[in-house]
Write a protein that holds these residues in place. Structure first.
Motif, short mmCIF file in Angstrom:
data_model
loop_
_atom_site.label_atom_id
_atom_site.label_comp_id
_atom_site.label_asym_id
_atom_site.label_seq_id
_atom_site.Cartn_x
_atom_site.Cartn_y
_atom_site.Cartn_z
N LYS A 16 21.94 -4.35 -10.54
CA LYS A 16 21.45 -5.58 -9.92
C LYS A 16 21.74 -5.53 -8.42
N PHE A 17 20.88 -6.17 -7.64
CA PHE A 17 20.99 -6.21 -6.19
C PHE A 17 22.39 -6.65 -5.76
N GLU A 18 22.86 -7.73 -6.36
CA GLU A 18 24.16 -8.29 -5.95
C GLU A 18 25.35 -7.43 -6.39
N ASP A 19 25.13 -6.51 -7.31
CA ASP A 19 26.21 -5.65 -7.79
C ASP A 19 26.35 -4.34 -7.00
N LEU A 20 25.40 -4.06 -6.13
CA LEU A 20 25.46 -2.83 -5.33
C LEU A 20 26.49 -3.00 -4.23
N ASP A 21 27.52 -2.17 -4.23
CA ASP A 21 28.60 -2.23 -3.25
C ASP A 21 28.21 -1.45 -1.99
N VAL A 22 27.84 -2.17 -0.94
CA VAL A 22 27.41 -1.50 0.29
C VAL A 22 28.58 -0.91 1.06
N ASN A 23 29.79 -1.26 0.70
CA ASN A 23 30.96 -0.72 1.39
C ASN A 23 31.45 0.58 0.77
N ASN A 24 30.73 1.05 -0.23
CA ASN A 24 31.04 2.32 -0.86
C ASN A 24 30.62 3.44 0.09
N ASP A 25 31.57 4.25 0.52
CA ASP A 25 31.27 5.34 1.46
C ASP A 25 30.70 6.58 0.78
N ASN A 26 30.51 6.51 -0.50
CA ASN A 26 29.99 7.65 -1.24
C ASN A 26 28.90 7.17 -2.19
N LEU A 27 27.95 6.46 -1.63
CA LEU A 27 26.94 5.74 -2.39
C LEU A 27 26.19 6.61 -3.38
N PHE A 28 25.60 7.69 -2.92
CA PHE A 28 24.78 8.51 -3.80
C PHE A 28 25.58 9.22 -4.86
N GLU A 29 26.65 9.85 -4.46
CA GLU A 29 27.48 10.56 -5.42
C GLU A 29 28.15 9.58 -6.39
N GLY A 30 28.56 8.44 -5.85
CA GLY A 30 29.21 7.43 -6.67
C GLY A 30 28.33 6.89 -7.78
N TYR A 31 27.02 6.86 -7.54
CA TYR A 31 26.08 6.39 -8.56
C TYR A 31 25.34 7.53 -9.24
N GLY A 32 25.78 8.78 -8.99
CA GLY A 32 25.20 9.93 -9.67
C GLY A 32 23.78 10.27 -9.27
N VAL A 33 23.46 10.02 -8.01
CA VAL A 33 22.10 10.27 -7.51
C VAL A 33 22.05 11.62 -6.82
N ASN A 34 21.04 12.42 -7.11
CA ASN A 34 20.96 13.77 -6.55
C ASN A 34 20.36 13.80 -5.14
N SER A 35 20.42 14.97 -4.53
CA SER A 35 20.00 15.13 -3.13
C SER A 35 18.49 14.96 -2.94
N ILE A 36 17.70 15.26 -3.95
CA ILE A 36 16.24 15.07 -3.84
C ILE A 36 15.92 13.59 -3.72
N VAL A 37 16.59 12.77 -4.51
CA VAL A 37 16.40 11.33 -4.43
C VAL A 37 16.95 10.79 -3.10
N ALA A 38 18.04 11.36 -2.62
CA ALA A 38 18.58 10.96 -1.32
C ALA A 38 17.57 11.23 -0.21
N LEU A 39 16.89 12.36 -0.28
CA LEU A 39 15.86 12.68 0.71
C LEU A 39 14.70 11.70 0.60
N GLU A 40 14.29 11.37 -0.60
CA GLU A 40 13.22 10.39 -0.81
C GLU A 40 13.63 9.03 -0.22
N TYR A 41 14.90 8.68 -0.39
CA TYR A 41 15.44 7.44 0.17
C TYR A 41 15.30 7.42 1.69
N LEU A 42 15.69 8.51 2.35
CA LEU A 42 15.61 8.57 3.80
C LEU A 42 14.16 8.52 4.29
N ILE A 43 13.27 9.18 3.59
CA ILE A 43 11.85 9.15 3.97
C ILE A 43 11.31 7.73 3.83
N THR A 44 11.69 7.06 2.76
CA THR A 44 11.25 5.67 2.56
C THR A 44 11.81 4.78 3.66
#
Length: 90
Positions: free
Chosen positions: A23-51
Motif C-alpha cells: 500500500k502507498f502509505e506502507d512504503l517506507d521512503v526513509n529506507n536507504d535500501n529500497l530496491f534490495e529491501g523489497y527484493g526488486v531486481n536491477s532490471i526493474v530499477a532501470l525501468e523505474y529510473l526511465i519512468t
C-alpha cells in the motif's frame, strides 16, 4: 511541484513499476535500501529510473547514476528538484 509532491509521485511510480503489492502509505521512503529491501531486481530499477525521467521530463546524468539515487526516494527527489530547476533556466 514541491518536494512532498515529488516524493509522493516517486512512491506511486515505485509501486506501479515494481508491482510489489504494498500500500502507498506502507512504503517506507526513509529506507536507504529500497530496491534490495523489497527484493526488486536491477532490471526493474532501470525501468523505474526511465519512468522517473519520463514523468518529470528530466535526464539523469550518468555521473549521478548510483545505488543511492535508486534506493533513496528523498535523495532522488532532491536530484529531481535540481534537474527541474536546471531545465527551467536552460
Amino acid at each position: 511541484m514541491n518536494r512532498i509532491d515529488i516524493i509522493n509521485k516517486l512512491k506511486k511510480i515505485f509501486l506501479e513499476v515494481t508491482e510489489i503489492g504494498l500500500k502507498f502509505e506502507d512504503l517506507d521512503v526513509n529506507n536507504d535500501n529500497l530496491f534490495e529491501g523489497y527484493g526488486v531486481n536491477s532490471i526493474v530499477a532501470l525501468e523505474y529510473l526511465i519512468t522517473v525521467e519520463d514523468e518529470f521530463d528530466i535526464e539523469i546524468d550518468d555521473e549521478y547514476l548510483d545505488s543511492r539515487l535508486v534506493n533513496n526516494i528523498p535523495y532522488l527527489a532532491d536530484y529531481i528538484i535540481k534537474a527541474m530547476e536546471k531545465n527551467h533556466y536552460d
